[in-house]
Design a protein around this motif. Structure first.
Motif, PDB file in Angstrom:
ATOM      1  N   GLY A 221     -10.116 -26.492 -40.467  1.00 23.34           N
ATOM      2  CA  GLY A 221      -9.683 -25.356 -41.101  1.00 23.34           C
ATOM      3  C   GLY A 221      -9.237 -24.288 -40.001  1.00 23.34           C
ATOM      4  O   GLY A 221      -8.323 -23.697 -40.243  1.00 23.34           O
ATOM      5  N   LEU A 222     -10.180 -24.338 -39.002  1.00 21.86           N
ATOM      6  CA  LEU A 222      -9.713 -23.338 -37.856  1.00 21.86           C
ATOM      7  C   LEU A 222      -8.413 -23.930 -37.085  1.00 21.86           C
ATOM      8  O   LEU A 222      -7.648 -22.731 -36.981  1.00 21.86           O
ATOM      9  CB  LEU A 222     -11.030 -23.841 -36.758  1.00 21.86           C
ATOM     10  N   ALA A 223      -8.235 -24.737 -36.850  1.00 14.74           N
ATOM     11  CA  ALA A 223      -7.128 -25.358 -36.587  1.00 14.74           C
ATOM     12  C   ALA A 223      -5.781 -25.108 -37.298  1.00 14.74           C
ATOM     13  O   ALA A 223      -4.733 -24.580 -36.685  1.00 14.74           O
ATOM     14  CB  ALA A 223      -6.939 -26.803 -36.060  1.00 14.74           C
ATOM     15  N   ILE A 224      -5.966 -25.136 -38.553  1.00 13.20           N
ATOM     16  CA  ILE A 224      -4.775 -24.706 -39.400  1.00 13.20           C
ATOM     17  C   ILE A 224      -4.556 -23.322 -39.487  1.00 13.20           C
ATOM     18  O   ILE A 224      -3.492 -22.717 -39.201  1.00 13.20           O
ATOM     19  CB  ILE A 224      -5.235 -25.302 -41.007  1.00 13.20           C
ATOM     20  N   ALA A 225      -5.783 -22.438 -39.500  1.00 15.80           N
ATOM     21  CA  ALA A 225      -5.606 -20.978 -39.467  1.00 15.80           C
ATOM     22  C   ALA A 225      -4.716 -20.613 -38.401  1.00 15.80           C
ATOM     23  O   ALA A 225      -4.034 -19.532 -38.329  1.00 15.80           O
ATOM     24  CB  ALA A 225      -7.059 -20.170 -39.566  1.00 15.80           C
ATOM     25  N   PHE A 226      -5.375 -21.202 -37.224  1.00 12.78           N
ATOM     26  CA  PHE A 226      -4.588 -20.954 -35.878  1.00 12.78           C
ATOM     27  C   PHE A 226      -3.196 -21.108 -35.795  1.00 12.78           C
ATOM     28  O   PHE A 226      -2.458 -20.210 -35.482  1.00 12.78           O
ATOM     29  CB  PHE A 226      -5.285 -21.736 -34.938  1.00 12.78           C
ATOM     30  N   VAL A 227      -2.597 -22.243 -36.291  1.00 13.35           N
ATOM     31  CA  VAL A 227      -1.210 -22.479 -36.274  1.00 13.35           C
ATOM     32  C   VAL A 227      -0.546 -21.661 -37.224  1.00 13.35           C
ATOM     33  O   VAL A 227       0.357 -21.166 -36.886  1.00 13.35           O
ATOM     34  CB  VAL A 227      -1.086 -23.999 -36.889  1.00 13.35           C
ATOM     35  N   CYS A 228      -1.202 -21.416 -38.366  1.00 12.04           N
ATOM     36  CA  CYS A 228      -0.297 -20.434 -39.405  1.00 12.04           C
ATOM     37  C   CYS A 228      -0.342 -19.149 -39.007  1.00 12.04           C
ATOM     38  O   CYS A 228       0.765 -18.380 -39.271  1.00 12.04           O
ATOM     39  CB  CYS A 228      -1.081 -20.719 -40.828  1.00 12.04           C
ATOM     40  N   TRP A 229      -1.239 -18.566 -38.345  1.00 13.51           N
ATOM     41  CA  TRP A 229      -1.431 -17.194 -38.003  1.00 13.51           C
ATOM     42  C   TRP A 229      -1.138 -16.549 -36.716  1.00 13.51           C
ATOM     43  O   TRP A 229      -1.251 -15.412 -36.403  1.00 13.51           O
ATOM     44  CB  TRP A 229      -2.807 -16.358 -38.677  1.00 13.51           C
ATOM     45  N   VAL A 230      -1.243 -17.614 -35.942  1.00 16.66           N
ATOM     46  CA  VAL A 230      -1.272 -17.075 -34.428  1.00 16.66           C
ATOM     47  C   VAL A 230      -0.155 -16.025 -34.069  1.00 16.66           C
ATOM     48  O   VAL A 230      -0.163 -15.112 -33.436  1.00 16.66           O
ATOM     49  CB  VAL A 230      -1.526 -18.007 -33.363  1.00 16.66           C
ATOM     50  N   ILE A 231       0.917 -16.367 -34.751  1.00 20.48           N
ATOM     51  CA  ILE A 231       2.314 -15.585 -34.229  1.00 20.48           C
ATOM     52  C   ILE A 231       2.085 -14.156 -34.823  1.00 20.48           C
ATOM     53  O   ILE A 231       2.808 -13.205 -34.178  1.00 20.48           O
ATOM     54  CB  ILE A 231       3.551 -16.405 -34.910  1.00 20.48           C
ATOM     55  N   HIS A 232       1.451 -14.030 -35.760  1.00 17.46           N
ATOM     56  CA  HIS A 232       1.108 -12.678 -36.550  1.00 17.46           C
ATOM     57  C   HIS A 232      -0.025 -11.929 -35.890  1.00 17.46           C
ATOM     58  O   HIS A 232      -0.061 -10.674 -36.203  1.00 17.46           O
ATOM     59  CB  HIS A 232       0.973 -12.839 -38.012  1.00 17.46           C
ATOM     60  N   ASN A 233      -0.657 -12.282 -34.827  1.00 19.42           N
ATOM     61  CA  ASN A 233      -1.862 -11.793 -34.506  1.00 19.42           C
ATOM     62  C   ASN A 233      -1.681 -11.397 -33.076  1.00 19.42           C
ATOM     63  O   ASN A 233      -2.628 -10.992 -32.465  1.00 19.42           O
ATOM     64  CB  ASN A 233      -3.099 -12.689 -34.585  1.00 19.42           C
ATOM     65  N   ILE A 234      -0.310 -11.543 -32.628  1.00 12.86           N
ATOM     66  CA  ILE A 234      -0.257 -11.057 -31.190  1.00 12.86           C
ATOM     67  C   ILE A 234      -0.234  -9.463 -30.988  1.00 12.86           C
ATOM     68  O   ILE A 234       0.586  -8.928 -31.885  1.00 12.86           O
ATOM     69  CB  ILE A 234       1.413 -11.571 -30.728  1.00 12.86           C
ATOM     70  N   PRO A 235      -1.008  -8.881 -30.154  1.00 16.12           N
ATOM     71  CA  PRO A 235      -1.019  -7.432 -30.315  1.00 16.12           C
ATOM     72  C   PRO A 235       0.330  -6.809 -30.189  1.00 16.12           C
ATOM     73  O   PRO A 235       1.202  -7.194 -29.328  1.00 16.12           O
ATOM     74  CB  PRO A 235      -1.939  -7.149 -29.024  1.00 16.12           C
ATOM     75  N   SER A 236       0.582  -5.477 -30.719  1.00 19.61           N
ATOM     76  CA  SER A 236       1.751  -4.997 -30.639  1.00 19.61           C
ATOM     77  C   SER A 236       1.358  -3.594 -30.693  1.00 19.61           C
ATOM     78  O   SER A 236       0.172  -2.945 -30.746  1.00 19.61           O
ATOM     79  CB  SER A 236       2.613  -5.016 -31.755  1.00 19.61           C
ATOM     80  N   ARG A 237       2.532  -2.558 -30.477  1.00 17.85           N
ATOM     81  CA  ARG A 237       2.223  -1.091 -30.070  1.00 17.85           C
ATOM     82  C   ARG A 237       1.829  -0.560 -31.317  1.00 17.85           C
ATOM     83  O   ARG A 237       0.977   0.545 -31.355  1.00 17.85           O
ATOM     84  CB  ARG A 237       3.617  -0.317 -29.778  1.00 17.85           C
ATOM     85  N   HIS A 238       2.026  -1.020 -32.176  1.00 15.55           N
ATOM     86  CA  HIS A 238       1.480  -0.289 -33.813  1.00 15.55           C
ATOM     87  C   HIS A 238      -0.029  -0.374 -33.752  1.00 15.55           C
ATOM     88  O   HIS A 238      -0.682   0.480 -34.549  1.00 15.55           O
ATOM     89  CB  HIS A 238       2.000  -0.905 -34.882  1.00 15.55           C
ATOM     90  N   ASP A 239      -0.618  -1.303 -33.346  1.00 12.82           N
ATOM     91  CA  ASP A 239      -2.150  -1.475 -33.264  1.00 12.82           C
ATOM     92  C   ASP A 239      -2.833  -0.294 -32.859  1.00 12.82           C
ATOM     93  O   ASP A 239      -3.931   0.185 -33.099  1.00 12.82           O
ATOM     94  CB  ASP A 239      -2.644  -2.833 -32.572  1.00 12.82           C
ATOM     95  N   ILE A 240      -2.200   0.446 -31.543  1.00 16.89           N
ATOM     96  CA  ILE A 240      -2.845   1.485 -31.031  1.00 16.89           C
ATOM     97  C   ILE A 240      -2.966   2.609 -32.086  1.00 16.89           C
ATOM     98  O   ILE A 240      -4.082   3.121 -32.256  1.00 16.89           O
ATOM     99  CB  ILE A 240      -2.276   2.026 -29.719  1.00 16.89           C
ATOM    100  N   GLY A 241      -1.784   2.938 -33.027  1.00 17.14           N
ATOM    101  CA  GLY A 241      -1.735   4.050 -33.784  1.00 17.14           C
ATOM    102  C   GLY A 241      -2.899   3.673 -34.957  1.00 17.14           C
ATOM    103  O   GLY A 241      -3.489   4.691 -35.269  1.00 17.14           O
ATOM    104  N   TRP A 242      -2.802   2.386 -35.360  1.00 17.70           N
ATOM    105  CA  TRP A 242      -3.818   1.992 -36.317  1.00 17.70           C
ATOM    106  C   TRP A 242      -5.174   2.268 -35.915  1.00 17.70           C
ATOM    107  O   TRP A 242      -5.882   2.745 -36.738  1.00 17.70           O
ATOM    108  CB  TRP A 242      -3.536   0.765 -36.702  1.00 17.70           C
ATOM    109  N   LEU A 243      -5.416   1.844 -34.771  1.00 17.01           N
ATOM    110  CA  LEU A 243      -6.881   2.011 -34.299  1.00 17.01           C
ATOM    111  C   LEU A 243      -7.240   3.609 -34.073  1.00 17.01           C
ATOM    112  O   LEU A 243      -8.498   4.023 -34.532  1.00 17.01           O
ATOM    113  CB  LEU A 243      -7.061   1.179 -32.835  1.00 17.01           C
ATOM    114  N   LEU A 244      -6.309   4.039 -33.537  1.00 20.40           N
ATOM    115  CA  LEU A 244      -6.504   5.707 -33.380  1.00 20.40           C
ATOM    116  C   LEU A 244      -6.976   6.522 -34.744  1.00 20.40           C
ATOM    117  O   LEU A 244      -7.660   7.485 -34.840  1.00 20.40           O
ATOM    118  CB  LEU A 244      -5.407   6.340 -32.837  1.00 20.40           C
ATOM    119  N   LYS A 245      -6.292   5.814 -35.986  1.00 18.48           N
ATOM    120  CA  LYS A 245      -6.415   6.535 -37.167  1.00 18.48           C
ATOM    121  C   LYS A 245      -7.740   5.957 -37.802  1.00 18.48           C
ATOM    122  O   LYS A 245      -8.034   6.052 -39.066  1.00 18.48           O
ATOM    123  CB  LYS A 245      -5.234   6.535 -38.020  1.00 18.48           C
TER     124      LYS A 245
END
Ligand code: HEM
Ligand code: HEM
Length: 398
Positions: A221-245
């Motif tokens: 299960g861990l391997a499937i979740a990794f393959v499916c979602w790793v691309i969507h979990n790379i940090p981006s600049r929007h994360d900073i704004g999200w965290l600040l709020k």
């Protein structure tokens, strides 16, 4: 006649008093004798059980020659320290294939036992209890996070069947592993007093075997979740704004923009992946004992880049004996398990009762459009743009 009879009675009473006095002194004598014998016997036994062999006593008074012990002995150091060394866990040689038998007393085992049953046990228990209390307080103060614009009735596909299958395989196996694993750590103190020893024994055996086999489902299960979602979990600049709020979790009407996964979810993702991998490796080491030296290898590797873990936590530097490796694996496995359990408890809360409309994403795979706009506005834009781009182009009339 009466006086004769009373004399006879008093004579026989005196005789019986004397007899009972003799009985009592005989009994007391026997008890003292038995007591003295017990003390003597136990001290004799104690002496014979702890005394070093006769030749060891003999060697102690002889002078070492060129660093070697005189006489026909196997050691090459002063044997006056032999018993102390054995107590300190020194490793000798054995002629059988199992070289671990060369260690007679594993002193570090006592430290391991005290750590596992002492501070570790209390801190880990408190961490899980504290998380539950914190979530209850959060729920009492914030209540259920509602879809502020109400449900639109329009649905957006959020997760494919493969994504949901991977998630539930990982989630269900994790929950079974957590329950069966925690029974090893806490069951004796928490469950056994409630259900009794007779039920606890077979139940624990069943749970332990379940833990060993379900582990493989979790890895998949861990391997499937990794393959499916790793691309969507790379940090981006929007994360900073999200965290600040604060992700809008603590105040109504605040909805920081996010893509498919927001910064909070990315943290859960990476913790699940790194923590899950670490649990798999330490669990693997526990499944196949004495085969791996993961801890010695990791510490040696980190020392090369200047991170000296043994010095930081106050333990001896590698190499470690096979049994020490197993003890490290057990401690690490249970610490990682509890850290993950605490984080996943918060995840389960938000994915179910804590947030209206969230469960549908993993339930049916589709979410309400208003929920999606409030929590993942940038992702909704992406989905709509992709749909627009894929829509069949209408040919202009000629
Ligand atoms: C009954 C238990 C659980 C429920 C109700 C649940 C619910 C959910 C939901 C609704 C989502 C999708 C969120 C979204 O739409 O963005 C999700 C995602 C996810 N879940 Fe679970 N989950 C459960 C257990 C677990 C467990 C045990 C794990 C890990 C061991 C886990 C790991 C993840 C990960 C990594 C994601 C993607 C990232 C994220 O949303 O944080 N879940 N879960
Ligand atoms: C994924 C692969 C995993 C493997 C191969 C694995 C394997 C093992 C093994 C062999 C043991 C020793 C149990 C025994 O036989 O006495 C153990 C203990 C344990 N496991 Fe796992 N496990 C895995 C995942 C997990 C997960 C995901 C959790 C929790 C979320 C967990 C929690 C525990 C706990 C709490 C113990 C008890 C440690 C102790 O107090 O001694 N394990 N595991």
């Amino acid at each position: 006649m009466y006086s004769n009879r009373s004399k006879a009675i008093s004579l026989s009473r005196r005789n019986s008093d004397a007899a009972s006095r003799h009985m009592k002194s005989a009994l007391a004598f026997c008890i003292i004798l038995a007591f003295a014998f017990t003390i003597f016997a136990s001290s004799a036994f104690a002496q014979s059980s702890v005394r070093p062999p006769d030749n060891a006593t003999q060697n102690m008074i002889e002078t070492p020659v060129d660093g070697n012990v005189p006489g026909n002995t196997l050691g090459n150091s002063d044997v006056s320290n032999t018993w102390g060394n054995i107590r300190q866990g020194v490793e000798g040689t054995v002629s059988i294939p199992d070289t671990k038998a060369g260690v007679l007393v594993q002193s570090a085992g006592e430290d391991f036992r005290l750590t596992r049953k002492g501070p570790l046990f209390s801190y880990l228990g408190l961490a899980m209890l504290g998380t539950l209390i914190a979530l209850a307080i959060f729920f009492a103060l914030r209540g259920r996070i509602r879809v502020e614009h109400g449900m639109s009735g329009k649905k957006i596909k959020r997760f494919s069947d493969v994504e949901r299958m991977g998630h539930w395989l990982m989630a269900i196996s994790f929950i079974i592993l957590a329950i069966s694993g925690l029974n090893v750590t806490f069951g004796k103190y928490v469950l056994m007093p409630v259900i009794g020893k007779d039920a606890f024994g077979p139940l624990s055996l069943f749970l332990k075997t379940t833990h060993h086999y379900i582990a493989f489902a979790f890895m998949l299960g861990l391997a499937i979740a990794f393959v499916c979602w790793v691309i969507h979990n790379i940090p981006s600049r929007h994360d900073i704004g999200w965290l600040l709020k604060g992700g809008g979790l603590f105040s109504k009407g605040v909805h920081p923009p996010a893509k498919k996964f927001n910064a909070g979810q990315k943290m859960i993702f990476w913790l699940t992946m790194i923590g899950g991998l670490s649990l798999c490796l330490s669990g693997w080491q526990l499944l196949f004992p004495f085969e791996y030296n993961y801890f010695a290898d990791t510490f040696t590797m980190l020392a090369k880049i200047g991170i000296d873990i043994p010095a930081m936590i106050g333990i001896a530097a590698p190499p470690y004996s096979g049994i020490q490796e197993q003890q490290f694996a057990t401690i690490w496995h249970v610490i990682m398990a509890v850290v993950m359990i605490c984080v996943i408890m918060a995840h389960i809360y938000i994915g179910s009762v804590g947030m209206e409309g969230a469960f549908d994403a993993m339930g049916s795979g589709e979410v309400d459009e208003n929920w999606a706009i409030e929590h993942h506005s940038l992702w909704v834009d992406e989905v709509k743009n992709a749909k627009g781009a894929n829509a069949p182009k209408t040919q202009p009339a000629e």
